[in-house]
Scaffold this motif. Structure first.
Motif, PDB file in Angstrom:
ATOM      1  N   ALA A   1      -3.348  20.953   3.712  1.00 30.69           N
ATOM      2  CA  ALA A   1      -4.338  21.603   4.568  1.00 30.69           C
ATOM      3  C   ALA A   1      -4.897  22.862   3.916  1.00 30.69           C
ATOM      4  CB  ALA A   1      -3.711  21.949   5.913  1.00 30.69           C
TER       5      ALA A   1
ATOM      6  N   SER B   1      -1.322  25.158  10.070  1.00 33.64           N
ATOM      7  CA  SER B   1      -2.417  24.730   9.193  1.00 33.64           C
ATOM      8  C   SER B   1      -3.611  25.677   9.281  1.00 33.64           C
ATOM      9  CB  SER B   1      -2.864  23.308   9.526  1.00 33.64           C
ATOM     10  OG  SER B   1      -1.882  22.369   9.141  1.00 33.64           O
TER      11      SER B   1
ATOM     12  N   VAL C   1       2.668  21.812  12.646  1.00 29.77           N
ATOM     13  CA  VAL C   1       1.716  21.579  11.555  1.00 29.77           C
ATOM     14  C   VAL C   1       0.322  22.023  11.970  1.00 29.77           C
ATOM     15  CG1 VAL C   1       0.567  19.811  10.172  1.00 29.77           C
ATOM     16  CG2 VAL C   1       3.035  19.705  10.524  1.00 29.77           C
TER      17      VAL C   1
ATOM     18  N   GLU D   1       2.426  18.829   4.250  1.00 30.30           N
ATOM     19  CA  GLU D   1       1.240  18.767   5.092  1.00 30.30           C
ATOM     20  C   GLU D   1       0.505  20.107   5.124  1.00 30.30           C
ATOM     21  OE1 GLU D   1       1.101  16.612   8.644  1.00 30.30           O
ATOM     22  OE2 GLU D   1       2.787  15.286   8.176  1.00 30.30           O
ATOM     23  N   LEU D   2       1.235  21.199   5.109  1.00 25.50           N
ATOM     24  CA  LEU D   2       0.579  22.504   5.077  1.00 25.50           C
ATOM     25  C   LEU D   2      -0.173  22.700   3.767  1.00 25.50           C
ATOM     26  CD1 LEU D   2       3.270  24.877   6.651  1.00 25.50           C
ATOM     27  CD2 LEU D   2       1.243  23.885   7.740  1.00 25.50           C
TER      28      LEU D   2
END
Length: 358
Positions: free
Chosen positions: A176, A145, A141, A172-173
């Motif tokens: 970001a 990211s 991640v 999560e990417l």
């Protein structure tokens, strides 16, 4: 006198080692797609969705590198409508309609924009899951990211663990600010159907689905549109002589099909690209129908890497439309198997008939 040829080390005797740096460096389009573009994609006029997909991707390109408009988490559970700046775009369609060509074109077009700090990744689903295994989830991640675009080709969820893993990673990417693009033969909301207990993972699957704007790409398999049937397999005693006569100036590898299949079970699929290093032509002797599902899925990955690297194939044994059992060709993984047969057939035409493998 029979022709002879000096051959390279068989695939069944290769054990490639791939470092984390190699994995990251390899996250770019393969040889076949190294120079493709939206302009080199020729839409089939009989299927308007192909031209529409090109325009959708051109528009999506303009969003790459832009600052995200708020957290994706706030959008995930607030309804199904997609804002103009959606985190991801998802190309859904059958095999042979040019989805990988379009995905690679997006990757290249994003680089041509010259956005400061440009970092992009392009890889297959299995390459990303292996990256997590090599780096750890959190480190993956952190690394990805910093990228502006992550392209995932051949998105297929084969087990519940992969569903949860990719759901978390992509969420999560996206939060970001990373733009996501994927291709698959299955709509994101239907990933996993027929393969594992998808009902138990509806939330994770829905999170995946909600991160993408789906763009449908209809059409026929362009690799075989209007072409004659694939050439029949050669006699087992003739394949090496055929290769010697036609490919004396290229790197030829000769493998016994059974030995190669046994070896594939010892090499992680993420290393199959390196398994084919410096191979121009693969001679496969005594091809047989694969009856074990695990081996069949591994061979699908090998077929994809052979196609990516434009490796010509010369073969004896059963024709490739009989490589998988009838049950496999109609089961939960049928789209994978049909894609593999399509690609292998194109490579055999290239190897035995001299046609360019489209």
């Amino acid at each position: 006198m029979a022709s002879t040829i000096e051959t390279a080390t068989p695939l069944s005797q290769r054990t490639p080692q791939v470092s984390v740096d190699d994995l990251l460096a390899g996250l770019e389009p393969s040889f076949r797609f190294a120079e493709v573009s939206f302009d080199s994609y020729i839409p089939d006029q009989a299927h308007p969705s192909q031209a529409e997909a090109v325009e959708a991707l051109r528009g999506f390109t303009q969003t790459i590198g832009a600052k995200p408009a708020g957290s994706l988490l706030g959008r995930l559970f607030g309804g199904k409508s997609k804002p103009a700046g959606a985190a991801g775009i998802y190309l859904d369609g059958g095999f042979g309609v040019g989805k990988t060509h379009l995905l690679a074109s997006l990757y290249h077009a994003a680089g041509e924009r010259g956005v400061p700090g440009d970092r992009r990744a392009f890889g297959t689903f299995v390459e990303y899951t292996n990256l997590v295994g090599a780096l750890s989830f959190r480190r993956t991640v952190e690394v990805l990211s910093s990228y502006q675009l992550v392209c995932i080709d051949e998105f297929e969820l084969d087990d519940a663990g992969d569903t949860t893993l990719m759901s978390r990673l992509l969420r999560e990417l996206a939060d970001a600010g990373v733009k996501l693009a994927a291709t698959s033969n299955t709509l994101p909301g239907a990933l996993g159907d027929g393969r594992f207990a998808a009902d138990d993972f509806k939330r994770e699957i829905q999170v995946l689905a909600d991160q993408f704007r789906v763009v449908r790409v209809d059409g026929e398999d362009y690799r075989h549109r209007g072409l004659a049937e694939a050439p029949p397999p050669l006699a087992d005693s003739a394949v090496e002589e055929f290769a010697a006569e036609h490919f004396s100036d290229q790197q030829v590898v000769v493998d016994d099909f059974t030995a190669l299949c046994e070896h594939l079970s010892t090499v992680h699929p993420s290393r199959y690209r390196q398994l084919l290093t410096d191979v121009d032509v693969l001679v496969l002797k005594d091809v047989e129908t694969i009856t074990a599902q695990a081996l069949a899925l591994r061979f699908v990955v090998l077929a994809d890497r052979l196609y990516d690297q434009d490796v010509k194939v010369v073969a004896s044994g059963v024709p490739f439309d009989q490589l998988f059992t009838a049950e496999m060709m109609s089961g939960g993984y049928m789209k994978k198997y049909h894609r593999a047969v399509s690609r292998l057939t194109a490579l055999v035409r290239s190897g035995q008939m001299g046609e360019q493998a489209l």
